[in-house]
Design an enzyme around this catalytic site. Structure first.
Site, PDB file in Angstrom:
ATOM      1  N   HIS A  58      40.372  33.342  39.222  1.00 22.69           N
ATOM      2  CA  HIS A  58      41.563  33.339  40.166  1.00 22.69           C
ATOM      3  C   HIS A  58      41.914  31.825  39.845  1.00 22.69           C
ATOM      4  CE1 HIS A  58      44.429  34.367  42.911  1.00 22.69           C
ATOM      5  NE2 HIS A  58      43.780  33.497  43.729  1.00 22.69           N
ATOM      6  N   LYS A  93      45.765  29.762  35.212  1.00 23.13           N
ATOM      7  CA  LYS A  93      47.058  28.969  36.009  1.00 23.13           C
ATOM      8  C   LYS A  93      47.019  27.459  35.900  1.00 23.13           C
ATOM      9  CE  LYS A  93      46.245  32.224  40.041  1.00 23.13           C
ATOM     10  NZ  LYS A  93      45.249  33.118  39.730  1.00 23.13           N
ATOM     11  N   GLU A 124      34.669  30.815  44.306  1.00 24.83           N
ATOM     12  CA  GLU A 124      34.822  31.848  43.396  1.00 24.83           C
ATOM     13  C   GLU A 124      33.609  31.489  42.191  1.00 24.83           C
ATOM     14  OE1 GLU A 124      38.351  31.807  40.688  1.00 24.83           O
ATOM     15  OE2 GLU A 124      37.790  34.025  39.946  1.00 24.83           O
ATOM     16  N   PHE A 130      45.702  35.490  50.058  1.00 20.91           N
ATOM     17  CA  PHE A 130      45.429  35.198  51.482  1.00 20.91           C
ATOM     18  C   PHE A 130      45.471  36.557  52.404  1.00 20.91           C
ATOM     19  CE2 PHE A 130      48.330  31.272  51.240  1.00 20.91           C
ATOM     20  CZ  PHE A 130      47.383  30.603  51.075  1.00 20.91           C
ATOM     21  N   CYS A 173      48.237  37.178  46.969  1.00 18.59           N
ATOM     22  CA  CYS A 173      47.864  36.858  45.657  1.00 18.59           C
ATOM     23  C   CYS A 173      46.938  37.893  44.732  1.00 18.59           C
ATOM     24  CB  CYS A 173      47.300  35.492  45.534  1.00 18.59           C
ATOM     25  SG  CYS A 173      48.609  34.276  46.446  1.00 18.59           S
ATOM     26  N   HIS A 199      50.647  29.336  39.703  1.00 15.41           N
ATOM     27  CA  HIS A 199      50.140  30.513  40.385  1.00 15.41           C
ATOM     28  C   HIS A 199      51.401  31.296  40.664  1.00 15.41           C
ATOM     29  CE1 HIS A 199      48.018  33.299  42.868  1.00 15.41           C
ATOM     30  NE2 HIS A 199      47.552  32.295  43.825  1.00 15.41           N
TER      31      HIS A 199
END
Lengths: 412, 81
Positions: A303, A335, A314, A400, A163, A340
């Protein structure tokens, strides 16, 4: 010698909110959700039956014969590239194509082509597997097809970092221009995995929201009721151009890409570092590369995927990096509207960040009804004005594998 | 048993589906690569679709000999007789 300045001179997208940049931007400002219930037959058996599908099907836009030679992910990239290229005013006949590069990322690549051809192999035998299967499913297919479209003859690349991929492509594009390998780079990302296998697999990771009965409320970054991300699809492309090249042709610029920070957590394959150390170092690196101080940052597109752990990590990383200056930064979690887009997320959200600097408007975060008390950020819940004067903004993407990429943009 | 024209017409529909060439352009004297812009991968698609349509086998070694639409129609006529 100061590094080559890199400007953003063209933008293109196809997203769950719209088939181009103006419609997507309008929907972001309107706070509209692009998340929908999945009506396909295959969705019935799945625990997660919601996603953010593109607003405009590629078949409505692309030539039929061209489209059938492209995986859905490459179709999105081509649609975005066509808009960005036209928006930039560049023409393949009027430029040195040996100085034209591409960096189009994907998290997963041509998975729909892969799975459809595996079904053909099982059902009808090897003779029915498409001769186009490999050129369509290979992860570099979208980048290569964008390269063919514009005639790029410098490097054509596909960064793959889950991502964080879209942001990593932008970082790579900046590097290519600063190292003198290209004058213009089409950089961005694409993803098309609204398909039962990825939905089941992400579901098994307990990563997805199960709010099937209320799709538009499912993606809710920083809200106490958040229960995972919503899978989205689409593509985004930015035309990055050296200042000298852009000035020589009198190009319009939206913003400058002032710096990038790329780090790895080296902590866990799927979980973010609980305090976001890697994310924090990425933001600090981007600021350093851009010669910006924390107080220069006016906006962050976070994010913020709407997962319980990630959103907190975050938020802690932002405050750890920017200190008291955090109080003066308006943060958005777009998002909440787009879902996403995995490998396209960094591209779409960088474009949103660029448009914030260009239009001086910050899009809201929707569904933030009851803020998690652990989140200490100024989050826009309705459209906010960005202050006039010089302004910088950050876009964060984490993936990831522990990948963290922050991009710093400044107004021009 | 299909006539030459029926085979040409069905093949033209396949070429149209795969490569977007207008059906009326797919005539016996036309070269797949030079006239109809059918590249090597698309040619495989045409061959596999033709095998299905006409219930014939077109061996891989034979495909390079099928330079024109007429070559393909003649092969299909022989293979299905």
């Amino acid at each position: 010698m100061s590094p080559t300045r890199v400007l953003v001179t063209g933008l293109g997208v196809t997203t769950p909110l719209g088939g181009d940049v103006p419609s997507t931007w309008d929907a972001l400002l309107a706070g509209r959700s692009g998340v929908n219930r999945l009506e396909q037959d295959w969705a019935e058996q799945l625990p997660v039956r919601i996603a953010a599908e593109v607003a405009v099907e590629p078949a409505e836009v692309l030539d039929r014969v061209k489209a059938r030679r492209l995986d859905r992910s490459a179709q999105f990239a081509m649609i975005a590239a066509q808009e960005a290229w036209e928006d930039s005013g560049l023409s393949r006949d009027d430029m040195d194509r040996e100085r034209l590069g591409v960096a189009v990322a994907s998290g997963i690549g041509g998975i729909q082509t892969l799975l459809a051809n595996y079904d053909l192999l099982q059902d009808k035998g090897p003779r029915r597997v498409s001769p186009l299967a490999i050129p369509m499913l290979m992860p570099n297919s979208a980048a290569a097809n964008v390269g063919l479209f514009v005639g790029a003859q410098s490097g054509v690349h596909t960064p793959v970092s889950a991502c964080a991929s879209g942001n990593e492509a932008i970082s790579l594009g900046v590097d290519m221009i600063r190292l003198g390998r290209a004058d213009v780079v089409l950089a961005g990302g694409t993803e098309a995995c609204v398909h039962p296998l990825p939905l089941a697999a992400f579901g098994q990771m307990m990563a997805l929201s199960k709010r099937n009965d209320d799709p538009e409320a499912a993606s809710r970054p920083w809200d106490v009721g958040r229960d995972g991300f919503v899978l989205g699809e689409g593509g985004g492309i930015l035309v990055l151009e050296s200042e000298a090249h852009a000035r020589a042709r009198g190009a319009r610029a939206y913003a400058e890409v002032a710096g990038a920070g790329v780090t790895a957590d080296s902590h866990d394959i799927a979980q973010p570092h609980p305090e976001g150390f890697g994310a924090s170092r990425a933001m600090a690196m981007a600021l350093r590369e851009a010669s910006l101080a924390p107080g220069d940052i006016r906006h962050i597109n976070a994010h913020a995927t709407s997962t319980p752990q990630g959103d907190i990590a975050e938020a802690m990383a932002i405050r750890a990096t920017l200190g008291n200056a955090t109080d003066g930064i308006v943060v958005s979690g777009t998002k909440s509207m787009t879902g996403h887009l995995l490998g396209a997320a960094g591209a779409l959200e960088s474009i949103a960040t660029v448009l914030v600097l260009h239009h001086r408007l910050v899009p809201p975060t929707i569904n933030l009804d009851d803020r998690d008390p652990e989140i200490d950020l100024d989050i826009a819940t309705k459209v906010r004005d960005l202050s006039q004067g010089d302004a910088a903004a950050l876009n964060n993407s984490f993936g990831f594998g522990g990948h963290n990429v922050a991009i710093a943009f400044t107004n021009v | 048993m299909a006539t030459t024209e029926e085979i040409r017409s069905s093949l033209a529909e396949i070429v149209n589906e795969v490569a977007g060439i207008p059906v009326s352009d797919v005539q016996l004297d036309k070269s797949f690569t030079d006239d109809l812009d059918v590249d090597s991968l698309s040619m495989v698609e045409v061959v596999v679709a033709a095998e299905e349509k006409f219930d014939v086998k077109i061996p891989d070694d034979e495909v390079k000999n099928l330079k024109t639409v007429g070559d393909a129609v003649a092969f299909i006529e022989r293979a299905s007789s």
